[in-house]
Structure formats: structure tokens, C-alpha cells
Design an enzyme around this catalytic site. Structure first.
Site, PDB file in Angstrom:
ATOM      1  N   CYS A  83     -35.349  11.347 -33.088  1.00  0.00           N
ATOM      2  CA  CYS A  83     -36.274  10.364 -32.685  1.00  0.00           C
ATOM      3  C   CYS A  83     -36.284   9.965 -31.339  1.00  0.00           C
ATOM      4  CB  CYS A  83     -36.631   9.495 -33.738  1.00  0.00           C
ATOM      5  SG  CYS A  83     -38.295   8.637 -33.921  1.00  0.00           S
TER       6      CYS A  83
ATOM      7  N   HIS B  44     -37.551  12.664 -38.657  1.00  0.00           N
ATOM      8  CA  HIS B  44     -36.171  12.131 -39.137  1.00  0.00           C
ATOM      9  C   HIS B  44     -35.457  13.012 -40.202  1.00  0.00           C
ATOM     10  CE1 HIS B  44     -36.084   7.667 -37.863  1.00  0.00           C
ATOM     11  NE2 HIS B  44     -37.213   8.254 -37.379  1.00  0.00           N
TER      12      HIS B  44
ATOM     13  N   GLU C  63     -32.873  12.628 -41.794  1.00  0.00           N
ATOM     14  CA  GLU C  63     -32.317  12.165 -42.886  1.00  0.00           C
ATOM     15  C   GLU C  63     -33.107  11.275 -43.914  1.00  0.00           C
ATOM     16  OE1 GLU C  63     -33.794   8.809 -40.313  1.00  0.00           O
ATOM     17  OE2 GLU C  63     -32.960  10.765 -39.963  1.00  0.00           O
TER      18      GLU C  63
END
Length: 773
Positions: free
Chosen positions: A93, A183, A185
Site C-alpha cells: 500500500c 492488502h 494480509e
């Protein structure tokens, strides 16, 4: 000598998802050591001096822009480090945007902000996407990199927002740098999460081998700079001396007809001079109601942020206790470590312990933000707790009433109280005492134009990439000038009468009547914040709610599923808070964090609600019976690290279908969001949007978000160190309300929604507000 263990340096740009990224790294490389630093913690020379200790660097996400040095810190220099010190780097990001910016790309605003949105990502199938199939990735960004003109960067993945192509991943053509805009995660990223991370590690190892990079063995010098690797459960300091555990003595009777109102009134709740605490479950999914049976010497703890002392009160004596080497959290953990108890019934969640509230500002202090308190007069304590040694617990499911004590030799009180409750006559009175003819009630609402202008400012912060969402709030005040009610308060508590009315108007699973001078809090919260079970093997659970549909003849489960789970907005906001909670849990307890439910539609008596359940478990042995954490200190530390609440909280008054009134108490990333909100709101939230609940002597705890509440300051019966106000005939009640501001928020609608949220509590004072001001 055996080869050095692989270590990863994770650079955190003050994001609220950093520890989710650390957990993803551990899934990809289970034996790796992860060291986490802030982006302003070390200079580039410091990092370069220790580069040989690490296999790779992860540059995490964060708020702000790569073009602002304060936002990006040392990250800016990592991408251009000398080739002799170079090592593989993976950016996420803001990490991608910073890499792109350093090599000639432009970082621009997206036409439409993407916060919590899932996009299908196309990719080249090479490098970090080798062997990767379909990618559905979660996006949290309002800025993006435009690569045209950059000769050193190659696009690896992209998506389309309408017809506009947006870069989702890239690599450097000559250096071992890769990055993704989305993202990996996030709990809802599929195909581009662990798969991409595994590919990165394969590429990193190959590059290190090809360039003959040998890792240096870890030493004390490196340990002093980078500390212990994650996961590293953070437990407050407690003394090594533990007194013998107290014994819980319990008596039980069957009284399904006995109400909590009757119990409280038998215990003297009508006397405003005395402290009183009650935590009530008046609606599902709540089950147990806890009534503290306080005595004159029940210990009281009060603390105000920015001070190096606390007030410790027992009876008429109040001591100023220096915190010394402690902060208030570790001092309280030490206090509880000296007061463990055992032998209570396993099915009863509370045997005795601390009951009370923690303010919003106490959570802000735990973020290491400077205090903005300018005056202490008439200010509510930020921690206000009483230690309960005698209690009554009502089980609404079985109709059983439990009478408990942890005081040695307390059999007479136990027998007398059991006898009293066996013979108690039910009392259903909820009448409010009449006001005198001279009584005046004044409602002071926030200024509507100021509030709307603050919404425009909040949206600008969102567009600039400073936050994913901001919960903007404002206080409303009710001024009661009634000399008659003040004079009769010793025998007829108007605050208790108002709570009885509140619980009838808004029965809630997490209600509370807390009279802990100088603060009286009436709460009817729909939302649990954090609960943790007794050790050993504690389970830590958070249950964020986002989205509500009122039941009706035509609102079946299928309809509710379509309205709630089928709403991208509802799911996106729930996703954001789930990812934030996972981060908080990973931070404190380590890897064992699981989303048990994501956006499940649950049925309640009058509504359908969209609920997620996130759980974490303590590392084996971390809270065992011989551990200093066995008193629940791990749960207490998690509470500290999770405040202020990032929960999503539903309104109690619903329009016929989807409820658009919900919003987080802060936003994400949390620290930057809190900083922004402090400038926008212009004052303290105080008790509102903090938490209230208990920490049991057996090590469990349960804390709820302080919403749908009102509170007042009354120093007449406080400790000797508190200043006394002159105008004793005037009561001032405060209630907070607000909403989650997103890029699509309409200021007029947000104002109307805030007024609707106020109505349920204002009705307790016999008044209301119009939809528009």
C-alpha cells in the site's frame, strides 16, 4: 556454527493492520524472527549498519502520502540505499506508493476512494504472482501510483475502476524490490495473500544466495536496537510476591421472578450518598447481571490522565498514591495480582473484582499521544473502579440468583443476604419523582453548522489518504435546575429512577448503573467490546456489530441476509473493523487469532444484525496457573492496547430496513484517526466511547462500549481531594453521539442521524429533539 536464523525487519508507518502483516509473514516462513520498528525510530545509517542481520525488509502500509516526509520517515531512503548494503524489500500500500514515487511515478488521488472494497486483480503470472490464479484483493487506499514516465518500474498487476486502470503491484527492474497496492494480509484477500508472500520469500532467498549475502548472527548490540522479535506477549509488570489466593464462597437460590430492580433497591441503591455498581444484561445475547454489594471500606481507584498519582479511597480515607515506575495499567495489574481468588462456580463469569469504567481519553493516552487536558476542575476521572468483594449475580436463563463473597469469615453476611433474597417481594416501580414548579430543563445541542463543516473537513482527510474512516462525534448536554430533586436525593435517587426508565425504553445486553462519585453513568449499550475467559488457556473475544434490520412480517432471514450481507457498504465497514481487531489481538497475544464468524446474520428479539466474531488464544503456558499472568493480566494488556474502541456500534432506534447509523468510535488507522478527530471535535469525549465492565479476581473480564449512555458530574460525595462546585442545585448530564464519516457521507444526513441516536437517551429526561435543527 549453524547458519543464522532468518530475520525480517518490518517497518511500521503507524498503521492499524501491521501485526496482521507480521502474522502473514510467519505463515509464509514459520521459523522466521520478525522485528518491528516505526518508520521514524531509526535513521538510514542505523538501518544500513544492521542490514546484514536481516533476510529482507517489509515496508508496511500506513496513513498519509509518500511525498510527505513525516508520513514516510526512513522508508523514503530504503529504496535508494547503496547497492553494497541492498537487500530484498516487499512493500504494501503506502509501501508501493513510496517505491513508485522514488522512481519517477506520480502519486495521485483515486477518482473514487476504496476503503474495505474487494476488487478482482489481473496479473502477469510472473515474479510474486508466479503460479497464482484468480486474485480477489481488499483495498484500503485513496491514493494510487501512475507509472507512466518511470523507466525503472514494471507493472505486475492491475485492476479497473470503471474504465480507469489502477496499478495493483509492481517491481523494480534492477533491484530486488516488489510491492502491492492492495492488502495481502486482509481476511478477505483471496489468491493474492499467502501465495504472493511465499513467492516473495522464494525470490528473496534466491537473490540473497545469488549475491552471496550471509546473515550475521544476532548479538546483544542488535537486540538493544531492535528488541525482542514478534510475537512477544506484552504483559504488565507485577511483583514476584503473591499472597495466598482468596476463596470464593457462594450461595444459590432459585428466584426466576426476582428482578434486578428489586435486588438493587433492597441493597440501598436509592441513597445517592453511597457508591453503587450494577452491570445488567437486559436483552439477548446477555445472560448474567452483576450487582456489587459494596461496603464502606470497598477500595476505590480513580486516575486522571497526565498525572503521576492515583487516588486510592477506602471509607472516608483517600490517599494519593505515586505511580513511581508503573503506569496506571501496570499499577492496576499489580493490584489485582495481590487479590486472586479461586473456588467459585465455573459457570459464573464474575466472582468479585474491579468494576467501573475507563474513559476514551485513557485509551488515547495509551496511544502515546500528548494530553490536551487544560483544566482538572469538574473533570471526570479517566479510570474509575471499585473493588467488589461481595456480589449478587442473576442468571436470566435459569432464574438462579448467586450470592458470593471473597471476604474471609463472611458466612453471616452470606446467610443474611440469602435469607433476604428468598423472602424479597418483587418491586416493579419505575416512576420518576415529580419536579418542583421551579424546575427547568435545558437541552444544549451541538451547533449544526459547525458539525457539518467538520464533516467536510473529515472527508478531505479521507481523500488525502490520512484515514479509511473517521467517527465524528459531538456532546449534547441536558441541564436540570431543580432544587427539590437535589434536596431529596439521599432517599430517592433520580439517577436510579432514570436508569429504570432507560432500561425499559432500551433494554440492552450490556447495561450499567455506575454511581462512582464524582461520576454517575447510565448505559444501555448494545455492544460488547472485549471479553476474556479465566486462565489457563484464556480465550479473548471481540464481537463487532455492523448493520441492523428491524424485524417485520416481510423481513425473513433470507430478506435480512440480502439487505445486510448483500450490502457492499455494510460488509466493507465490518471488514475494516475485523482487520483492525485482528491487528490488536496479534499485537498482544501472538499468532493464534481466528475469525470465527464474518458478517453472519444473527437473530435477536426485535432485529437482525450483522455480526463478526474474532477470537485469540494465549500462547500455551503464557497464562498457566503458575504464571504471573494467571490473574488476567494478559486480557488487561489487550484492553489497554485495543483502546480507544474501534468497534462499530448500532443505533437502538432503527428505520424500517437497513440501519445506516452505525460508525466506529475512532477510525483506522487508529492513531492517525484519533489525532485528526482531536482537531475536529475540539474537546474531550470523556466517559463517552470509552468502556465499562469488570476484571474478575479469577482472571476473566468483560468490557462494553460506552454508547447509548449519559453521565453526570456530582462531587458532593467524592473524596477529599476533589474541588466542590458552588451550584449544587443544578445537574448537568452529558451524552455523546456521532457517526462514521466516509467519502460518500452527506453532512445533512449525518446530522439527522446523530439526532436520531440522541432520542432514546433524551426520552429519559422527558424530552426529545427534532430530526432537523
Amino acid at each position: 556454527m549453524s547458519p543464522a536464523a532468518e530475520r525480517i525487519l518490518l517497518v511500521d508507518s503507524y498503521d492499524s493492520f501491521t501485526f496482521n502483516l507480521a502474522a502473514l509473514c510467519r505463515r509464509a516462513v514459520p521459523d522466521c524472527r520478525i522485528h518491528i520498528i516505526k518508520n521514524d525510530q531509526l535513521t538510514l545509517p542505523d538501518v544500513l549498519s544492521y542490514a546484514q542481520y536481516f533476510s529482507a525488509i517489509i515496508v508496511g502500509p500506513g496513513p498519509g502520502s509518500p511525498d510527505i516526509l513525516e508520513d514516510i520517515g526512513v522508508v523514503k531512503d530504503l529504496w535508494t540505499m547503496d547497492k553494497s548494503r541492498m537487500l530484498p524489500i516487499f512493500g504494501v500500500c503506502l509501501g508501493l506508493q513510496s517505491l513508485a514515487s522514488e522512481y519517477g511515478a506520480r502519486v495521485e488521488r483515486l477518482p473514487v476512494v476504496k476503503h474495505g472494497q474487494v476488487s478482482v486483480v489481473e496479473h502477469t503470472g510472473t515474479d510474486i504472482f508466479k503460479g497464482v490464479g484468480v486474485v480477489k484483493a481488499v483495498r484500503y487506499h485513496s491514493l494510487h501510483a501512475e507509472l507512466s514516465g518511470s523507466k525503472d518500474l514494471e507493472e505486475l498487476a492491475w485492476t479497473f475502476d470503471d474504465d480507469a486502470r489502477v496499478t495493483m503491484a509492481l517491481k523494480h527492474n534492477k533491484r530486488p524490490y516488489w510491492a502491492v497496492q492492495y492488502h495481502p494480509e486482509s481476511i478477505l484477500t483471496h489468491g493474492g495473500g499467502i501465495e504472493v508472500m511465499l513467492n516473495f520469500w522464494s525470490l528473496a532467498r534466491s537473490w540473497n544466495a545469488a549475491h552471496n549475502r550471509r546473515l550475521r548472527h544476532w548479538d546483544t548490540k542488535a537486540s538493544r536496537i531492535f528488541g525482542r522479535p514478534w510475537p512477544n506477549p506484552r504483559i504488565p509488570f507485577t511483583s514476584g510476591h503473591y499472597p495466598a489466593s482468596r476463596t470464593v464462597v457462594t450461595s444459590a437460590i432459585r428466584r426466576p421472578d426476582l428482578s434486578v430492580v428489586t435486588v438493587c433497591e433492597f441493597l440501598g441503591v436509592a441513597d445517592d450518598r453511597s457508591p453503587f455498581v450494577m452491570l445488567e444484561s437486559a436483552a439477548q445475547p446477555g445472560r448474567y447481571t452483576i450487582v456489587g454489594c459494596l461496603h464502606p471500606s470497598s477500595p476505590r481507584i480513580t486516575y486522571s490522565i497526565g498525572e503521576d498519582i492515583l487516588h486510592f479511597q477506602q471509607g472516608d480515607a483517600c490517599s494519593r498514591v505515586a505511580l513511581g515506575s508503573h503506569d496506571i495499567w501496570s499499577w492496576t495489574a499489580h493490584f489485582m495480582s495481590q487479590r486472586k481468588a479461586s473456588g467459585g462456580l465455573a459457570n459464573i463469569p464474575f466472582w468479585g473484582g474491579l468494576v467501573g469504567y475507563l474513559s476514551y481519553e485513557l485509551g488515547v493516552e495509551s496511544l502515546s499521544l500528548p494530553s490536551t487536558v487544560t483544566a482538572m476542575d469538574n473533570r471526570h476521572p479517566d479510570m474509575n473502579l471499585v473493588f467488589v468483594e461481595r456480589s449478587i449475580v442473576l442468571d436470566s436463563m435459569t432464574g438462579t440468583v448467586y450470592i458470593q463473597s471473597i471476604i474471609e469469615g463472611d458466612s453471616k453476611w452470606l446467610a443474611d443476604t440469602t435469607k433476604l433474597l428468598r423472602s424479597a417481594t418483587q418491586n416493579h416501580s419505575t416512576n420518576i419523582a415529580p419536579s418542583s414548579t421551579n424546575a427547568q430543563t435545558t437541552i444544549i445541542l451541538p451547533d449544526s453548522e459547525t458539525y457539518k463543516n467538520r464533516i467536510y473537513c473529515a472527508k478531505e482527510h479521507l481523500f488525502a489518504g490520512e484515514s479509511y474512516e473517521l467517527c465524528l462525534t459531538a456532546p449534547t448536554r441536558v441541564i436540570l435546575d431543580d432544587p427539590l430533586s437535589r434536596k431529596s436525593s439521599q432517599t430517592h435517587s433520580l439517577s436510579w429512577q432514570r436508569y429504570k426508565l432507560l432500561r425499559e425504553l432500551n433494554p440492552a445486553p450490556y447495561g450499567a448503573y455506575l454511581r462512582l462519585h464524582p461520576t454517575t453513568l447510565l448505559a444501555s449499550s448494545p455492544e460488547r467490546f472485549l471479553s476474556f475467559t479465566r486462565p489457563p488457556g484464556s480465550t479473548f473475544q471481540l464481537r463487532p456489530i455492523k448493520g441492523t434490520v428491524r424485524k417485520g412480517p416481510d423481513i425473513t432471514r433470507a430478506v435480512a441476509e440480502r439487505l445486510l450481507r448483500g450490502s457492499p457498504k455494510e460488509v466493507a465497514e465490518n471488514l475494516m473493523i475485523v482487520d483492525l481487531i485482528r491487528h490488536d489481538l496479534h499485537h498482544v497475544i501472538g499468532e493464534d487469532v481466528d475469525v470465527k464468524k464474518f458478517c453472519d446474520v444473527e437473530e435477536y428479539s426485535t432485529v437482525w444484525q450483522l455480526v463478526s466474531v474474532i477470537e485469540g488464544k494465549a500462547v500455551k503456558g503464557a497464562d498457566g496457573p503458575n504464571s504471573r499472568r494467571a490473574n488476567g493480566a494478559l486480557g488487561w494488556e489487550l484492553l489497554k492496547r485495543s483502546l480507544p474502541p474501534g468497534q462499530y456500534c448500532p443505533a437502538l432506534l432503527f428505520p424500517p430496513l437497513c440501519n445506516p447509523l452505525t460508525g466506529s468510535m475512532t477510525g483506522a488507522p487508529k492513531k492517525r484517526s484519533v489525532e485528526i478527530l482531536r482537531t475536529l471535535e475540539g474537546g474531550e469525549r470523556s466517559v463517552y466511547s470509552g468502556v465499562f465492565g469488570y476484571w474478575c479476581v479469577g482472571g476473566g473480564g468483560d468490557w462494553s462500549v460506552t454508547i447509548r449512555s449519559c453521565f453526570k458530574y456530582d462531587d458532593r460525595y467524592g473524596c477529599e481531594h476533589m474541588p466542590t462546585r458552588c451550584d449544587a442545585d443544578v445537574e448537568e448530564w452529558v451524552m455523546g453521539a456521532g457517526g462514521a464519516i466516509t467519502a460518500l457521507s452527506d453532512p445533512e444526513s449525518e446530522w439527522d442521524e446523530m439526532l436520531i441516536k440522541l432520542r432514546s437517551v433524551l426520552r429519559v429526561f422527558g424530552t426529545s429533539v427534532p430530526c432537523r435543527n
